[in-house]
Write a protein that holds these residues in place. Sequence first.
Motif, PDB file in Angstrom:
ATOM      1  N   LYS A  30       0.807  -1.217   0.000  1.00 28.03           N
ATOM      2  CA  LYS A  30       0.000   0.000   0.000  1.00 28.03           C
ATOM      3  C   LYS A  30       0.842   1.270   0.000  1.00 28.03           C
ATOM      4  CE  LYS A  30      -3.881  -2.122   2.514  1.00 28.03           C
ATOM      5  NZ  LYS A  30      -4.681  -2.083   3.770  1.00 28.03           N
ATOM      6  N   SER A  31       1.955   1.252   0.738  1.00 31.07           N
ATOM      7  CA  SER A  31       2.721   2.481   0.943  1.00 31.07           C
ATOM      8  C   SER A  31       3.665   2.805  -0.203  1.00 31.07           C
ATOM      9  CB  SER A  31       3.523   2.391   2.250  1.00 31.07           C
ATOM     10  OG  SER A  31       2.691   2.251   3.359  1.00 31.07           O
ATOM     11  N   LEU A  34       2.355   4.893  -3.172  1.00 34.07           N
ATOM     12  CA  LEU A  34       1.982   6.248  -2.758  1.00 34.07           C
ATOM     13  C   LEU A  34       3.204   7.117  -2.502  1.00 34.07           C
ATOM     14  CD1 LEU A  34      -0.904   5.289  -0.313  1.00 34.07           C
ATOM     15  CD2 LEU A  34      -1.167   6.500  -2.493  1.00 34.07           C
ATOM     16  N   GLN A  37       4.729   8.280  -5.581  1.00 39.75           N
ATOM     17  CA  GLN A  37       3.962   9.390  -6.156  1.00 39.75           C
ATOM     18  C   GLN A  37       4.216  10.698  -5.407  1.00 39.75           C
ATOM     19  OE1 GLN A  37      -0.204   8.217  -6.197  1.00 39.75           O
ATOM     20  NE2 GLN A  37       0.298   6.211  -7.070  1.00 39.75           N
ATOM     21  N   ARG A  39       3.570  11.391  -2.275  1.00 40.62           N
ATOM     22  CA  ARG A  39       2.522  11.751  -1.333  1.00 40.62           C
ATOM     23  C   ARG A  39       3.055  11.706   0.095  1.00 40.62           C
ATOM     24  NH1 ARG A  39      -2.810  10.673  -2.607  1.00 40.62           N
ATOM     25  NH2 ARG A  39      -3.216  11.701  -0.596  1.00 40.62           N
ATOM     26  N   ILE A  41       2.533  10.526   3.864  1.00 42.59           N
ATOM     27  CA  ILE A  41       1.911   9.282   4.322  1.00 42.59           C
ATOM     28  C   ILE A  41       1.639   9.359   5.820  1.00 42.59           C
ATOM     29  CG2 ILE A  41       2.303   6.811   4.709  1.00 42.59           C
ATOM     30  CD1 ILE A  41       1.711   7.375   1.855  1.00 42.59           C
ATOM     31  N   ASN A 205      -2.042  16.979   3.248  1.00 40.96           N
ATOM     32  CA  ASN A 205      -2.928  16.127   2.468  1.00 40.96           C
ATOM     33  C   ASN A 205      -2.405  14.690   2.388  1.00 40.96           C
ATOM     34  OD1 ASN A 205      -5.120  15.412   0.859  1.00 40.96           O
ATOM     35  ND2 ASN A 205      -4.037  15.925  -1.036  1.00 40.96           N
ATOM     36  N   ALA A 207      -1.883  10.619   2.440  1.00 47.13           N
ATOM     37  CA  ALA A 207      -2.595   9.376   2.169  1.00 47.13           C
ATOM     38  C   ALA A 207      -2.509   8.534   3.436  1.00 47.13           C
ATOM     39  CB  ALA A 207      -1.944   8.635   1.004  1.00 47.13           C
ATOM     40  N   GLN A 208      -3.617   7.972   3.871  1.00 47.51           N
ATOM     41  CA  GLN A 208      -3.634   7.178   5.089  1.00 47.51           C
ATOM     42  C   GLN A 208      -3.526   5.699   4.746  1.00 47.51           C
ATOM     43  OE1 GLN A 208      -6.358   8.150   8.212  1.00 47.51           O
ATOM     44  NE2 GLN A 208      -6.610  10.267   7.531  1.00 47.51           N
ATOM     45  N   VAL A 209      -2.594   5.045   5.418  1.00 48.62           N
ATOM     46  CA  VAL A 209      -2.367   3.619   5.203  1.00 48.62           C
ATOM     47  C   VAL A 209      -2.446   2.928   6.551  1.00 48.62           C
ATOM     48  CG1 VAL A 209      -0.775   1.863   4.362  1.00 48.62           C
ATOM     49  CG2 VAL A 209      -0.873   4.092   3.234  1.00 48.62           C
TER      50      VAL A 209
END
Length: 445
Positions: A30-31, A34, A37, A39, A41, A205, A207-209
């Motif tokens: 998942k991480s 992201l 990209q 992002r 985290i 902003n 991303a939640q993992v």
Amino acid sequence: MTFENLNLIEPILKALKTEGYTTPTPIQEKSIPLILQRRDILGCAQTGTGKTAAFSIPILQLLSENGGQQERGTRKIKALILTPTRELALQIADSLTSYGKHTGLKHTVVFGGVPQRPQTDALRAGIDILVATPGRLLDLMAQKYVHLSQIEMFVLDEADRMLDMGFINDVKKVLKVLPEKKQTLFFSATMAPEIKKLADTILVNPAQVEVTPVSSTAHTIKQAVYYVKKGDKKDLLIHLLKDGAIDRALVFTRTKHGADRVARDVSKAGVQAEAIHGNKSQNARVRALNNFKNSQTRVLVATDIAARGIDVDDLSHVINYELPNEPETYVHRIGRTGRAGASGVALSFCDGEETSYLVSIQKLISKSVPVIDNHPYPMTAKDFAEAANAAKQQKKGGGGGRRPSGGGGGRPAGGPRNGGGNSQGNRSGAPRSENRSRNSFARSN
């Protein structure tokens, strides 16, 4: 899903193949995309899920793609990984060495408790990635050995432990000197309100993992509890260690003094044992951990803080000599075995004063821990009542430490019955763990 499906560059795939890893864990799966990209985290994952690789692999890739391979002496620190303990710092550095061996990137690790000269020499030579504990990092910043103005990526690892250890102010001091524009990766095993508040102040902003909530324990871990008087714990531990199925055991105590005492008692009984805690020198801690990993030492006795970062393949048993007073700590402790899909055994000793801890643990994990009462040192109902009454009197007198809610002196489900048991028991109370598959990749905390 394999690592080839994560769009990793060939140098990293080559290193992973050399290490024998093919399949990412859920937190990695998942991480990594992201982070690639760029992002921010917010990651929540308990011990043994592989989060060190989840951030170290994409950091290596992004810095490689950004041309981070300058000549020695001209390199600027582009990534900072802040972690609470020396053991974790060393573990992360080992991971960077393994996965980045073909990238040309340089890293070093700095922590207290050892002479700083080798660390400052490495910093002068130039590095791309710095792994650090807060105290030594601030010292070296004050001495102008560390400059963080070029940081592109910042990792705050084990944020919950940072707060537990009182490092929050040090973390804030580091944050003040970091560039405003950067990618931030925030990882914590728990997500209490104060942790979320800290994350909100430093992430943009994100991303939640999240994988495997902290309230859960791996289904591959066989758990059991022994009701035993405090004075009989030593004899019960030595009795269990006579079982050859216990290849290696990580034994937890609440205090540093307790760890030393248990290690001495076990050693006197003829079982190789060493203690590891914050009062030990760094060299002694590294030596003890290496001896344990190499099976030269069969038993390692540790406090909770020192155990963060202990990553041992095929650890068969975790033994809670003393139950923790925070139920989440129980989950972290037993997560040292049964890692990456392998099986493991977690045994706990519970005396009369610790029953409220057990009640809170069972409430958190939403299951009752099976009781083994056919062992040589069982608590009788009378023992239990006496211990409960003593704890009650101590509380009335204003003594005693912090205790979680739920349960008091009464017998929790599965507690000792009248008279207790008195047979020799069923060996260690759970089957021997199986070997871990190398294809399941979770070497991090």
